[in-house]
Design a protein around this motif. Structure first.
Motif, PDB file in Angstrom:
ATOM      1  N   SER A 134       0.856  -1.186   0.000  1.00  0.00           N
ATOM      2  CA  SER A 134       0.000   0.000   0.000  1.00  0.00           C
ATOM      3  C   SER A 134       0.891   1.235   0.000  1.00  0.00           C
ATOM      4  N   TYR A 135       0.312   2.363  -0.331  1.00  0.00           N
ATOM      5  CA  TYR A 135       1.043   3.618  -0.306  1.00  0.00           C
ATOM      6  C   TYR A 135       0.812   4.311   1.033  1.00  0.00           C
ATOM      7  N   VAL A 190      -4.771  -0.898  -9.385  1.00  0.00           N
ATOM      8  CA  VAL A 190      -4.658  -2.359  -9.289  1.00  0.00           C
ATOM      9  C   VAL A 190      -5.960  -2.924  -8.730  1.00  0.00           C
ATOM     10  N   PRO A 191      -6.645  -3.790  -9.476  1.00  0.00           N
ATOM     11  CA  PRO A 191      -7.944  -4.305  -9.015  1.00  0.00           C
ATOM     12  C   PRO A 191      -7.830  -5.268  -7.837  1.00  0.00           C
ATOM     13  N   GLY A 192      -6.721  -5.981  -7.746  1.00  0.00           N
ATOM     14  CA  GLY A 192      -6.590  -6.973  -6.668  1.00  0.00           C
ATOM     15  C   GLY A 192      -6.426  -6.291  -5.318  1.00  0.00           C
ATOM     16  N   ARG A 193      -7.311  -6.606  -4.378  1.00  0.00           N
ATOM     17  CA  ARG A 193      -7.253  -5.981  -3.045  1.00  0.00           C
ATOM     18  C   ARG A 193      -7.478  -7.054  -1.986  1.00  0.00           C
ATOM     19  N   GLU A 194      -6.997  -6.764  -0.798  1.00  0.00           N
ATOM     20  CA  GLU A 194      -7.338  -7.593   0.360  1.00  0.00           C
ATOM     21  C   GLU A 194      -7.458  -6.698   1.577  1.00  0.00           C
ATOM     22  N   ARG A 195      -8.331  -7.081   2.497  1.00  0.00           N
ATOM     23  CA  ARG A 195      -8.401  -6.362   3.761  1.00  0.00           C
ATOM     24  C   ARG A 195      -7.131  -6.669   4.531  1.00  0.00           C
ATOM     25  N   ASP A 196      -6.511  -5.630   5.098  1.00  0.00           N
ATOM     26  CA  ASP A 196      -5.335  -5.902   5.916  1.00  0.00           C
ATOM     27  C   ASP A 196      -5.738  -6.075   7.371  1.00  0.00           C
ATOM     28  N   ASP A 197      -4.746  -6.207   8.244  1.00  0.00           N
ATOM     29  CA  ASP A 197      -5.032  -6.463   9.657  1.00  0.00           C
ATOM     30  C   ASP A 197      -5.571  -5.245  10.375  1.00  0.00           C
ATOM     31  N   PHE A 198      -5.623  -4.099   9.700  1.00  0.00           N
ATOM     32  CA  PHE A 198      -5.979  -2.861  10.391  1.00  0.00           C
ATOM     33  C   PHE A 198      -7.275  -2.257   9.882  1.00  0.00           C
ATOM     34  N   GLY A 199      -8.039  -2.999   9.091  1.00  0.00           N
ATOM     35  CA  GLY A 199      -9.292  -2.467   8.593  1.00  0.00           C
ATOM     36  C   GLY A 199      -9.140  -1.715   7.290  1.00  0.00           C
ATOM     37  N   GLY A 200      -7.946  -1.684   6.716  1.00  0.00           N
ATOM     38  CA  GLY A 200      -7.731  -1.025   5.444  1.00  0.00           C
ATOM     39  C   GLY A 200      -7.544  -2.052   4.341  1.00  0.00           C
ATOM     40  N   GLU A 201      -6.940  -1.616   3.251  1.00  0.00           N
ATOM     41  CA  GLU A 201      -6.770  -2.515   2.115  1.00  0.00           C
ATOM     42  C   GLU A 201      -5.344  -2.474   1.605  1.00  0.00           C
ATOM     43  N   ASN A 202      -4.844  -3.618   1.224  1.00  0.00           N
ATOM     44  CA  ASN A 202      -3.587  -3.709   0.485  1.00  0.00           C
ATOM     45  C   ASN A 202      -3.909  -4.057  -0.961  1.00  0.00           C
ATOM     46  N   SER A 203      -3.051  -3.618  -1.867  1.00  0.00           N
ATOM     47  CA  SER A 203      -3.174  -4.033  -3.259  1.00  0.00           C
ATOM     48  C   SER A 203      -2.392  -5.322  -3.459  1.00  0.00           C
ATOM     49  N   ILE A 204      -2.865  -6.122  -4.410  1.00  0.00           N
ATOM     50  CA  ILE A 204      -2.191  -7.390  -4.697  1.00  0.00           C
ATOM     51  C   ILE A 204      -1.842  -7.444  -6.179  1.00  0.00           C
ATOM     52  N   ILE A 205      -0.563  -7.652  -6.442  1.00  0.00           N
ATOM     53  CA  ILE A 205      -0.142  -7.875  -7.828  1.00  0.00           C
ATOM     54  C   ILE A 205       0.135  -9.363  -7.976  1.00  0.00           C
ATOM     55  N   PRO A 206      -0.484 -10.011  -8.971  1.00  0.00           N
ATOM     56  CA  PRO A 206      -0.272 -11.450  -9.126  1.00  0.00           C
ATOM     57  C   PRO A 206       1.149 -11.751  -9.615  1.00  0.00           C
ATOM     58  N   PRO A 207       1.570 -13.003  -9.526  1.00  0.00           N
ATOM     59  CA  PRO A 207       2.907 -13.360 -10.013  1.00  0.00           C
ATOM     60  C   PRO A 207       3.111 -12.917 -11.456  1.00  0.00           C
ATOM     61  N   GLY A 208       4.227 -12.302 -11.734  1.00  0.00           N
ATOM     62  CA  GLY A 208       4.513 -11.845 -13.089  1.00  0.00           C
ATOM     63  C   GLY A 208       4.018 -10.451 -13.372  1.00  0.00           C
ATOM     64  N   GLY A 209       3.294  -9.842 -12.461  1.00  0.00           N
ATOM     65  CA  GLY A 209       2.839  -8.463 -12.637  1.00  0.00           C
ATOM     66  C   GLY A 209       1.481  -8.390 -13.287  1.00  0.00           C
ATOM     67  N   MET A 210       1.034  -7.157 -13.567  1.00  0.00           N
ATOM     68  CA  MET A 210      -0.272  -6.952 -14.175  1.00  0.00           C
ATOM     69  C   MET A 210      -0.175  -7.186 -15.674  1.00  0.00           C
ATOM     70  N   ALA A 211      -1.241  -7.768 -16.237  1.00  0.00           N
ATOM     71  CA  ALA A 211      -1.253  -8.012 -17.678  1.00  0.00           C
ATOM     72  C   ALA A 211      -1.342  -6.692 -18.415  1.00  0.00           C
TER      73      ALA A 211
END
Lengths: 156, 187
Positions: free
Chosen positions: B152-153, B166-187
């Motif tokens: 995250s920034y 980046v569309p991939g997101r997950e909730r982090d441990d603090f109630g916010g969101e992290n972005s997720i880049i899949p293996p190999g980067g974004m298409a």
């Protein structure tokens, strides 16, 4: 990261410096910093975090650590950074080491109260809640600690 | 005169009436004034942060369980799993290590004075992005292994945000969101 993320970013510095003033050991302070926030999340979740609660948890973590490790060697308060290799960890500022050494010679309760007061963010009322002492007692002890510290720093 | 008023003055704990009495005493009492100045000068030293850097440990809210609390049956299971893993590890050749590839991180934050990135690839330590002229964009190129990355920034050291590109997101441990880049980067 939401509220708790902002709380963590905003207060980890104050808490780390409180722990550093209490222990004089950067590596131990880093461990206790992590332990404190982790305990906070485990026990209270991420809703409405408060600074007095964070410091209460951190003090408990610190005292738990000390209870396991007692007695502390009396001459072990160097203010040096912890760990074998200082290049790998947080570096304690050279000019802060004399202050940390002097703090380390104060009685534990006075070092605790003074560190809570100078680390920022907590009023005497909040320090009273964190420490379980009365506000009147806090005023007297914090001032006594400051005067003792002045005498110790004069001897440096 | 209460001596503790000096500390209460330093810690901003005096009432208005006490402040009036305090200032009066400072004017009239030379030794008291000197003690005030001594302790104020000391306070400057005392409040200096003892270290320039502050660690940013990764946190987990998950309850941790000590191996010492395991019962005999659980220990047996742990040893069995470890044994199977050891056999498998011996029979498998190590995977070839893939070369790092450049990842470009760009975020639009025209009002920020500082933008940093923290993620799995930095051990969640913050790394500064560079301002891209007067465009309002901040960027950094990092050489990373082609695996999944989470990050995250951090804006001006206080506010965190996921990567809006980046569309991939997950909730982090603090109630916010992290972005997720899949293996190999974004298409």
């Amino acid at each position: 990261m939401g509220d708790f993320g902002s709380f963590y970013l905003r207060h980890r510095k104050e808490l780390f410096h409180y722990l550093l003033r209490m222990t004089g050991d950067a590596a131990l302070s880093e461990d206790l910093l992590q332990e404190s926030f982790t305990r906070f999340l485990d026990r209270y979740g991420r809703e409405d975090p408060t600074l007095p609660l964070l410091f209460t948890i951190a003090r408990n973590a610190l005292f738990d650590h000390w209870r396991k490790r007692r007695p502390l060697p009396s001459g072990d308060w160097s203010g040096e950074t912890g760990g074998e290799n200082p290049e790998e960890g947080v570096i304690v500022r050279e000019e802060a080491r004399a202050v940390l050494r002097a703090l380390g010679t104060l009685p534990e309760d006075e070092r605790d109260l003074l560190s809570l007061a100078v680390t920022g963010g907590l009023s005497y009322r909040e320090i009273a809640a964190v420490s379980g002492l009365s506000e009147g007692n806090i005023k007297v002890r914090i001032h006594r600690a400051r005067r003792k510290l002045r005498d110790l720093l004069r001897e440096e | 005169m209460k001596e503790e008023w000096i500390s209460q003055f330093i810690d901003d704990e005096l009432t208005l009436d006490e402040k009036i009495a305090f200032v009066g005493t400072v004017h009239e009492d030379g030794p008291f004034r000197e003690e005030c100045l001594d302790l104020l000068r000391q306070e400057k030293r005392l409040r200096e942060p003892p270290s320039r850097d502050v660690p940013m440990p990764a946190l987990s809210p998950r309850p941790r369980r000590s191996l010492l609390s395991f019962r005999p049956l659980q220990w047996a299971l742990v040893l069995l799993v470890a044994g199977v893993a050891l056999v498998l590890a011996r029979n498998l050749s190590p995977p070839a290590k893939e070369a790092n590839v450049p990842y470009r991180f760009v975020v639009y934050q025209p009002g920020a004075d500082r933008v940093e990135i923290a993620g799995t690839f930095t051990g969640w330590d913050r790394v500064s992005l560079k301002r891209s002229g007067n465009s309002g964009y901040w960027e950094i190129v990092l050489s990373l292994p082609p695996v999944e990355h989470r990050y995250s920034y951090v804006i001006d050291g206080e506010r965190t945000m996921s990567d809006p590109t980046v569309p991939g997101r997950e909730r982090d441990d603090f109630g916010g969101e992290n972005s997720i880049i899949p293996p190999g980067g974004m298409a």
